[in-house]
Design a protein around this motif. Structure first.
Motif, PDB file in Angstrom:
ATOM      1  N   GLY A  11       4.391  -8.091  -0.658  1.00 51.28           N
ATOM      2  CA  GLY A  11       3.406  -7.019  -0.473  1.00 51.28           C
ATOM      3  C   GLY A  11       4.024  -5.673  -0.778  1.00 51.28           C
ATOM      4  N   ALA A  15       4.616  -0.010   3.501  1.00 46.83           N
ATOM      5  CA  ALA A  15       5.617  -0.654   4.374  1.00 46.83           C
ATOM      6  C   ALA A  15       6.564  -1.521   3.549  1.00 46.83           C
ATOM      7  N   GLU A  34       3.968  -8.459  -5.518  1.00 46.58           N
ATOM      8  CA  GLU A  34       2.648  -7.896  -5.170  1.00 46.58           C
ATOM      9  C   GLU A  34       1.582  -8.684  -5.916  1.00 46.58           C
ATOM     10  N   LYS A  35       0.579  -9.144  -5.171  1.00 46.03           N
ATOM     11  CA  LYS A  35      -0.423 -10.012  -5.807  1.00 46.03           C
ATOM     12  C   LYS A  35      -1.362  -9.255  -6.748  1.00 46.03           C
ATOM     13  N   ARG A  44      -7.630   0.947   0.858  1.00 52.54           N
ATOM     14  CA  ARG A  44      -8.443   0.684   2.054  1.00 52.54           C
ATOM     15  C   ARG A  44      -7.946   1.666   3.098  1.00 52.54           C
ATOM     16  N   ALA A  46      -8.198   6.147   4.510  1.00 55.87           N
ATOM     17  CA  ALA A  46      -8.740   7.509   4.404  1.00 55.87           C
ATOM     18  C   ALA A  46      -7.703   8.468   3.822  1.00 55.87           C
ATOM     19  N   GLY A  48      -4.976   9.981   4.908  1.00 53.10           N
ATOM     20  CA  GLY A  48      -4.354  11.096   5.632  1.00 53.10           C
ATOM     21  C   GLY A  48      -2.922  10.739   6.020  1.00 53.10           C
ATOM     22  N   ARG A 101      -3.945   7.280  -2.679  1.00 52.73           N
ATOM     23  CA  ARG A 101      -3.102   6.109  -2.380  1.00 52.73           C
ATOM     24  C   ARG A 101      -2.635   5.376  -3.625  1.00 52.73           C
ATOM     25  N   ALA A 125       2.233 -14.781  -3.249  1.00 51.43           N
ATOM     26  CA  ALA A 125       2.978 -15.738  -2.417  1.00 51.43           C
ATOM     27  C   ALA A 125       1.975 -16.718  -1.827  1.00 51.43           C
ATOM     28  N   ASP A 281       1.177  -3.148   8.706  1.00 48.40           N
ATOM     29  CA  ASP A 281      -0.015  -3.728   9.334  1.00 48.40           C
ATOM     30  C   ASP A 281       0.214  -5.183   9.732  1.00 48.40           C
ATOM     31  N   GLY A 293      -1.591   4.075   9.693  1.00 51.62           N
ATOM     32  CA  GLY A 293      -0.467   3.134   9.643  1.00 51.62           C
ATOM     33  C   GLY A 293       0.476   3.354   8.482  1.00 51.62           C
ATOM     34  N   ILE A 294       0.262   4.434   7.692  1.00 51.71           N
ATOM     35  CA  ILE A 294       1.132   4.632   6.525  1.00 51.71           C
ATOM     36  C   ILE A 294       2.540   5.010   6.989  1.00 51.71           C
TER      37      ILE A 294
END
Ligand SMILES: Cc1cc2nc3c(=O)[nH]c(=O)nc-3n(C[C@H](O)[C@H](O)[C@H](O)COP(=O)(O)OP(=O)(O)OC[C@H]3O[C@@H](n4cnc5c(N)ncnc54)[C@H](O)[C@@H]3O)c2cc1C
Length: 394
Positions: A11, A15, A34-35, A44, A46, A48, A101, A125, A281, A293-294
């Motif tokens: 992924g 993160a 990365e898929k 996905r 906002a 910030g 993003r 994966a 996440d 969560g960034i």
């Protein structure tokens, strides 16, 4: 085909890229897969991020991925009473920039590559097994199946993570701790200010809040998150109603729709086992109050990268060796989440009327600087249960 590496990161979100970068910087041989064919898209989020968070991570702000700089917030209660706060008055998480993003995530992946990590895009994966103290991950790229042999696998596969579960970790999130988010990127938004984040509370978004995050003069991410156990309607249905009724967005047009889950129950109890760690996440590293969560995912990624590289040097990939990762995440990220969790419970317990009265009092109060005790003093005046629910935090 068999590919061998010390550390495999699954992924390439913020993160994962942070984990890959720091594992490589600390001497490990790193592969990140990365898929998707484009890192960071579709978003996905906002978008910030806090300035302080980026500084702490040593990430230099870049005009390539900053769409707007934020210096204040507008908080709106259910009857439309609004409270404006500037960044000089209050420090809020996720305040600083609204980013793009798909550029930001790619930039972070490039940083990982520059640090020495290999990246394979469009590579999925599909499962893992342990063999002779290593992990074999089944992967697929452009229709071709192959194995990747790694000493340590870091699952950075986002809110629907499967890597942790494959490795024997309990990553499932209870429905009451999973926010469902829906968002439009919109044009024609009639912003009161293009440098302030707007938050809307109450029935518009049960268990969460609605937001308008500016990305330009008349462009914004307009979204909301709900806890699905608290409402009969989907997040998307709430969003359509919100956009129609909100003066800022009622004449705006959507150019993008984003739907996604956000785990807000805090870091999962066990985030590492033999050969396998989860981050971002996938490990619940999301601020329980804001859903952001960034930054916390990248902080977790940095710790995962450092610990995995050190474990590779020690030639010890056991749960016992990797426990350092869980301990550091708890100290450096998890402990601060506890107060946000309590604040979220408190916010969730407020009726529309209580939110309106709090907004009225806040509007009248001249804050020099909002310290947490000052905030509680004002809150207790209008909402005595604030002391009960938040008292021990301050
Ligand atoms: C509506 C909404 C709004 C949000 N707003 C904000 C905000 O404003 N600020 C903020 O800080 N946070 C926000 N968040 C949270 C934020 O988006 C996440 O916390 C953040 O993206 C987590 O990063 P990550 O790297 O852990 O996971 P992700 O960014 O989800 O990345 C995971 C990656 O893993 C890949 N992947 C998954 N499975 C596999 C597999 N089997 N093989 C290979 N690759 C795989 C995915 O394609 C993806 O690229 C929001 C979330 C939502 C839902």
């Amino acid at each position: 085909m068999l590919i061998e590496t010390d550390v495999l990161v699954i992924g390439a979100g913020p993160a994962g890229s942070s984990a890959a970068k720091h594992a490589a910087l600390n001497g490990a041989d790193v592969l990140m897969i990365e898929k998707k064919s484009e890192i960071g898209a579709p978003k996905r989020c906002a978008e910030g991020v806090s300035k302080d968070g980026l500084i702490e991570l040593g990430v230099e702000p870049s005009s390539r991925w900053i769409t707007s700089e934020i210096n204040g917030v507008r908080l709106v209660s259910p009857n439309g009473t609004d409270v404006w706060l500037t960044e000089d008055t209050v420090k809020l998480p996720e305040m600083g920039y609204v980013v793009e993003r798909k550029v930001f995530d790619k930039h972070m992946a490039m940083d990982a590559a520059r640090a020495g990590a290999d990246i394979m895009i469009k590579t999925l994966a599909k499962g893992l097994e342990r063999k002779d103290g290593h992990v074999i991950v089944k992967a697929e790229r452009m229709g071709e199946e192959f194995d990747i042999k790694a000493k340590i696998v870091i699952g950075a596969d986002g809110p629907e993570s499967r890597v942790g579960r494959w490795g024997g970790l309990k990553t499932a999130v209870k429905p009451k701790d999973m926010e469902s988010g829906a968002q439009f990127e919109m044009v024609g938004v009639e912003l009161e200010s293009d440098t302030a984040l707007e938050f809307y509370f109450g029935d518009v978004a049960p268990g969460g809040y609605a937001w308008v995050f500016p990305k330009g003069k008349d462009i914004a991410n307009v979204g909301l998150a709900v806890i699905s156990t608290l409402t009969e309607k989907s997040a998307y249905e709430h969003l359509v109603d919100f956009v129609k009724n909100c003066p800022t967005t009622k004449n705006a047009t959507a150019v993008e729709l984003n739907i996604g889950g956000d785990p807000v129950g805090g870091i999962i109890k066990k985030i590492a086992t033999d050969n396998v760690m989860v981050v971002g996440d996938a490990g619940g590293m999301v601020n329980p109050l804001t859903g952001g969560g960034i930054i916390s995912g990248m902080q977790g990624g940095r710790i995962a990268g450092q610990v995995s590289a050190a474990a590779v040097k020690d030639n010890d990939f056991s749960e016992k060796r990797l426990a350092e990762y869980g301990k550091r995440c708890k100290e450096e990220i998890g402990d601060s989440f506890n107060k946000y969790m309590k604040s979220r419970d408190y916010l969730e317990s407020l009726s529309n009327e209580e939110l309106d009265s709090i907004a009225e009092v806040f509007r009248e109060t001249k804050f020099e600087k909002i310290s947490t005790s000052e905030l509680l003093r004002v809150l207790v005046k209008v909402s005595p249960k604030a002391l009960l629910k938040l008292g021990k935090l301050f």
